[in-house]
Structures are given as structure tokens and as C-alpha cells.
Design a protein around this motif. Sequence first.
Motif, mmCIF file in Angstrom:
data_model
loop_
_atom_site.group_PDB
_atom_site.id
_atom_site.type_symbol
_atom_site.label_atom_id
_atom_site.label_comp_id
_atom_site.label_asym_id
_atom_site.label_seq_id
_atom_site.Cartn_x
_atom_site.Cartn_y
_atom_site.Cartn_z
ATOM 1 N N ASP A 136 -0.809 12.053 54.321
ATOM 2 C CA ASP A 136 -1.430 11.680 53.185
ATOM 3 C C ASP A 136 -0.724 10.835 52.374
ATOM 4 O OD1 ASP A 136 -3.367 13.596 53.356
ATOM 5 O OD2 ASP A 136 -2.337 15.103 52.269
ATOM 6 N N ARG A 137 0.756 10.507 52.851
ATOM 7 C CA ARG A 137 1.598 9.449 51.918
ATOM 8 C C ARG A 137 0.944 8.274 52.343
ATOM 9 N NH1 ARG A 137 7.074 12.832 53.429
ATOM 10 N NH2 ARG A 137 7.219 13.933 51.375
ATOM 11 N N TYR A 138 0.770 8.007 53.724
ATOM 12 C CA TYR A 138 0.458 6.584 54.236
ATOM 13 C C TYR A 138 -1.086 6.507 53.588
ATOM 14 C CZ TYR A 138 3.925 5.838 57.536
ATOM 15 O OH TYR A 138 5.226 5.559 57.997
ATOM 16 N N VAL A 139 -1.913 7.441 53.530
ATOM 17 C CA VAL A 139 -3.308 7.282 52.829
ATOM 18 C C VAL A 139 -3.171 6.978 51.455
ATOM 19 C CG1 VAL A 139 -5.387 8.586 52.238
ATOM 20 C CG2 VAL A 139 -4.489 8.785 54.378
ATOM 21 N N HIS A 140 -2.283 7.732 50.815
ATOM 22 C CA HIS A 140 -2.098 7.299 49.222
ATOM 23 C C HIS A 140 -1.618 5.849 49.094
ATOM 24 C CE1 HIS A 140 -2.320 11.734 48.526
ATOM 25 N NE2 HIS A 140 -3.595 11.345 48.205
ATOM 26 N N LEU A 141 -0.799 5.472 50.073
ATOM 27 C CA LEU A 141 0.001 4.279 49.792
ATOM 28 C C LEU A 141 -1.151 3.152 50.090
ATOM 29 C CD1 LEU A 141 2.686 2.992 49.302
ATOM 30 C CD2 LEU A 141 3.167 3.188 51.790
ATOM 31 N N GLY A 142 -2.016 3.159 51.155
ATOM 32 C CA GLY A 142 -3.009 2.364 51.380
ATOM 33 C C GLY A 142 -4.049 2.185 50.125
ATOM 34 N N ILE A 143 -4.451 3.255 49.527
ATOM 35 C CA ILE A 143 -5.265 3.135 48.398
ATOM 36 C C ILE A 143 -4.346 2.425 47.165
ATOM 37 C CG2 ILE A 143 -6.217 4.554 46.376
ATOM 38 C CD1 ILE A 143 -6.439 7.054 48.738
ATOM 39 N N ALA A 144 -3.077 2.747 46.912
ATOM 40 C CA ALA A 144 -2.481 1.751 45.993
ATOM 41 C C ALA A 144 -2.275 0.465 46.288
ATOM 42 C CB ALA A 144 -0.949 2.651 45.980
ATOM 43 N N ILE A 145 -2.064 0.261 47.518
ATOM 44 C CA ILE A 145 -1.787 -1.369 47.916
ATOM 45 C C ILE A 145 -3.470 -2.038 47.619
ATOM 46 C CG2 ILE A 145 -1.804 -2.896 49.939
ATOM 47 C CD1 ILE A 145 0.246 -0.953 50.805
ATOM 48 N N ALA A 198 9.966 0.336 44.717
ATOM 49 C CA ALA A 198 9.848 1.502 44.285
ATOM 50 C C ALA A 198 8.775 1.761 43.380
ATOM 51 C CB ALA A 198 11.113 1.656 43.425
ATOM 52 N N ASP A 199 8.223 0.663 42.801
ATOM 53 C CA ASP A 199 7.058 1.062 41.900
ATOM 54 C C ASP A 199 5.755 1.139 42.879
ATOM 55 O OD1 ASP A 199 8.129 0.900 39.404
ATOM 56 O OD2 ASP A 199 8.030 -1.045 39.277
ATOM 57 N N LEU A 200 5.686 0.653 43.919
ATOM 58 C CA LEU A 200 4.614 0.613 44.808
ATOM 59 C C LEU A 200 4.522 1.944 45.184
ATOM 60 C CD1 LEU A 200 2.234 -0.303 46.134
ATOM 61 C CD2 LEU A 200 3.661 -1.433 47.699
ATOM 62 N N ILE A 201 5.810 2.582 45.612
ATOM 63 C CA ILE A 201 5.869 3.924 46.482
ATOM 64 C C ILE A 201 5.095 4.869 45.066
ATOM 65 C CG2 ILE A 201 7.342 5.865 46.620
ATOM 66 C CD1 ILE A 201 6.967 4.461 49.084
ATOM 67 N N SER A 202 6.043 4.719 43.698
ATOM 68 C CA SER A 202 5.529 5.392 42.647
ATOM 69 C C SER A 202 3.931 5.516 42.317
ATOM 70 C CB SER A 202 6.295 5.171 41.328
ATOM 71 O OG SER A 202 7.659 5.251 41.571
ATOM 72 N N ALA A 203 3.306 4.073 42.399
ATOM 73 C CA ALA A 203 2.067 3.928 42.246
ATOM 74 C C ALA A 203 1.125 4.934 43.325
ATOM 75 C CB ALA A 203 1.493 2.579 42.572
ATOM 76 N N SER A 204 1.691 5.062 44.561
ATOM 77 C CA SER A 204 1.097 5.904 45.490
ATOM 78 C C SER A 204 1.078 7.412 45.299
ATOM 79 C CB SER A 204 1.353 5.625 47.118
ATOM 80 O OG SER A 204 2.559 6.073 47.185
ATOM 81 N N VAL A 205 2.233 7.778 44.412
ATOM 82 C CA VAL A 205 2.394 9.154 44.107
ATOM 83 C C VAL A 205 1.819 9.522 42.639
ATOM 84 C CG1 VAL A 205 4.185 10.913 44.024
ATOM 85 C CG2 VAL A 205 4.558 8.957 45.542
ATOM 86 N N PHE A 206 2.192 8.581 41.825
ATOM 87 C CA PHE A 206 1.601 8.716 40.439
ATOM 88 C C PHE A 206 0.793 7.512 39.946
ATOM 89 C CE2 PHE A 206 6.027 10.237 40.548
ATOM 90 C CZ PHE A 206 5.654 11.670 40.528
ATOM 91 N N PRO A 207 -0.490 7.434 40.532
ATOM 92 C CA PRO A 207 -1.227 6.221 40.401
ATOM 93 C C PRO A 207 -1.709 5.954 38.856
ATOM 94 C CG PRO A 207 -2.742 7.693 41.494
ATOM 95 C CD PRO A 207 -1.003 8.419 41.612
ATOM 96 N N ASP A 208 -2.159 6.943 38.016
ATOM 97 C CA ASP A 208 -2.355 6.424 36.805
ATOM 98 C C ASP A 208 -1.291 5.875 35.878
ATOM 99 O OD1 ASP A 208 -4.795 7.623 37.471
ATOM 100 O OD2 ASP A 208 -4.512 9.542 36.731
#
Length: 95
Positions: A13-22, A76-86
Amino acid sequence: MGMSKEIEFKNRDRYVHLGIAISALRKMRGLSQEQLAEKANVSRSHISSIEAPGIARPFSLEVFFNIADALEIDPADLISASVFPDKIISSRKKE
């Protein structure tokens, strides 16, 4: 053997969410997949597979850092964006 499968599953899920954030940040920056790929020094098909919704595509930190730089976002913000997108995306909208 079982351990690596557990880790894979946990990180899926972390990779999935990271892909969405990217993908979201790329669009906000007005970049095509081709342009992002060129800036990040990876192939367009690699960007496409990273962004593909619902597909966990593991990739290296090297690629991650290159993508963050290409998107002009702190890693670090890119990781945060994938965990807390809003939180991250709304804080960037002021630009």
C-alpha cells in the motif's frame, strides 16, 4: 521466506500511495509522464508503472530522490504526501 512476503505485503500500500502522490504532484506541476521521466532520468514506462493505480511497483531510493527533485518537492514531503495527501497538497496550493 515467509518474512519477505510479509514485508512485501505490508509495503504494498505504501508503494501504491506513493505512486498516487507522484501522479497528483506531476499533474499539479503540469508535467507529462515523458517530461517527469526525462527530468528524473528514468524511462517513461518506469514512471507509468510507478503511477499505475492499484499496482505496487517497488523502486529504488535513487529513483525516488530523482523523482522528488524533478517534482521540486523535498523527499520527506513526498513521503508525507503519500501518507497525508490532503495536508501536503493543500499546503502546496498557495503557490
